[in-house]
Enzyme design. Structure first.
Site, short mmCIF file in Angstrom:
data_model
loop_
_atom_site.label_atom_id
_atom_site.label_comp_id
_atom_site.label_asym_id
_atom_site.label_seq_id
_atom_site.Cartn_x
_atom_site.Cartn_y
_atom_site.Cartn_z
N ASP A 111 0.94 -1.23 -0.04
CA ASP A 111 0.05 -0.16 -0.06
C ASP A 111 0.88 1.26 0.14
OD1 ASP A 111 -2.19 -1.27 0.09
OD2 ASP A 111 -2.47 -1.19 2.18
N TYR A 157 6.17 -10.25 7.02
CA TYR A 157 6.27 -8.58 7.06
C TYR A 157 6.69 -8.28 8.42
CZ TYR A 157 3.32 -7.78 3.12
OH TYR A 157 2.70 -7.78 1.58
#
Lengths: 245, 245
Positions: free
Chosen positions: B52, B110
């Site tokens: 994003d 992540y």
């Protein structure tokens, strides 16, 4: 009238250095503007020393006087709410009336960071000098050993705007350490000449590249003249690291 | 036609995410523009996944096809000379014709970085989420233990633009570690839902703040509906850390 000490961290990327300039934004100007907004007083913030355009500070001590007393907490919280995020007050404290951030400094430490690998990771790009080719760290360490101690560093300063009484300084520490891809040059002294740390770093990088033999160090000091052997290393690798009082 | 794999690091601050958008610059667009300038070919760069707006990557793998062969070295050096310094090609390599950066991924990791101290140091300001008040790390660790494993994570995803077949995922790792002022949330899975890591981080931060009891975790999973208990944590703390093939 009360005196305060501020310890300030900053990212120098966006600033024309510490000291107020006719052209360009500076750390000092940002602090004085924020102090005016917070207290209504026009004050001068005295740093432990100047840092050049693009140079960072992990911790720069400074002092200032206020007519109306404030708690250190009010100062720290209020300033951090007003300052941009690239300038942070790490600590505010009441100081003795004769505390002077520059004159009372006993010693200062700068660290110069070199990223010695083919690719510079994006988050480090504003805080490291990138040297893609492998440097000879042991040659840099030999040269650093020759520069440490008390010498005339005239060959390792840029032409200062104002002449200095003496170009003799004592480097109590000058060492080169490699950890992974990062090479750190640590320089500690009671005081430094104009652009001295970047000049030392520039010379040490040339030694690491094999452009200068480490054994030339003594002759460089003896020459007492700035030459092309001593380039000024770029500002973004340099941090004012610590000041002792 | 030859297939290549690129491993790319980027600072997402200045970009509207990985994937090409009608409005706003993206990492994919920067790579495709640089590849066109380097090779003259119009190619599509396929990432292992999208990130994003504002999210970073320590190492994002991608693949692309070129009509004319290039050496990996040419690709890496040529692209890094053309790309801005906030995007770096860490590695270029010839890939098997059927290598697919997204479909062949076995697992992804992540990391979400929280700076848990009153002041965020300026060089970290674009790479950490700042939480000034002390978080209860052991409560966060208990909640994370309850979220690890195979669950329906419908409560921990934002409304995706496109519906997904299933909201069941297996978090093979979800742990919280504190080192000094830094709290790292590590999440590893075969695949993640839209905004899942930032939703997990947002919930864990609320647990650390005492706004949610760690014991509510099981009920949160069971609810299978996104609620205000699960805010989306800000993008700048998130890094795509590693992808396995």
């Amino acid at each position: 009238m009360s005196r305060y000490r501020l310890d300030v961290a900053y990212d120098g990327t966006a600033y024309a250095g510490w000291q107020i300039q006719p052209n360009g934004d500076t750390i000092q100007a940002q602090l004085e503007t924020a102090l005016h907004a917070l207290t209504g007083e026009r004050v001068t913030v005295h740093g432990s020393g100047r840092t050049d355009r693009g140079v960072h500070a992990r911790r720069q001590p400074a002092h200032l006087d206020l007519v109306r007393d404030r708690t250190p907490k009010e100062l720290k919280t209020g300033l951090n709410a007003l300052l941009p995020p690239d300038i942070r007050v790490l600590k505010a404290a009441a100081a003795a009336p004769d505390f002077h951030a520059r004159r009372n400094a006993i010693a200062k430490e700068y660290r110069y960071f070199i990223w010695n690998a083919e690719v510079l990771p994006p988050p480090l790009r504003l805080y490291r000098t990138h040297v893609p080719r492998r440097l000879d760290v042991s040659a840099m360490q030999r040269a650093a050993a020759g520069l440490a101690g008390c010498h005339d560093f005239a060959s390792f300063t840029a032409n200062p705007n104002r002449p200095v009484a003496s170009t003799v300084r004592t480097l109590s520490v000058l060492h080169v350490v490699k950890r992974g891809s990062e090479i750190t040059v640590t320089a500690r002294a009671e005081g430094f000449l104009y652009r001295m740390v970047r000049s030392l770093a520039g010379f040490l990088i040339r030694v690491g590249q094999g452009a200068e033999p480490a054994a030339r160090t003594a002759a460089m000091l003896k020459a007492r003249t700035r030459t092309a052997h001593v380039p000024t290393a770029p500002p973004q690798g340099l941090f004012l690291w610590r000041v002792w009082y």
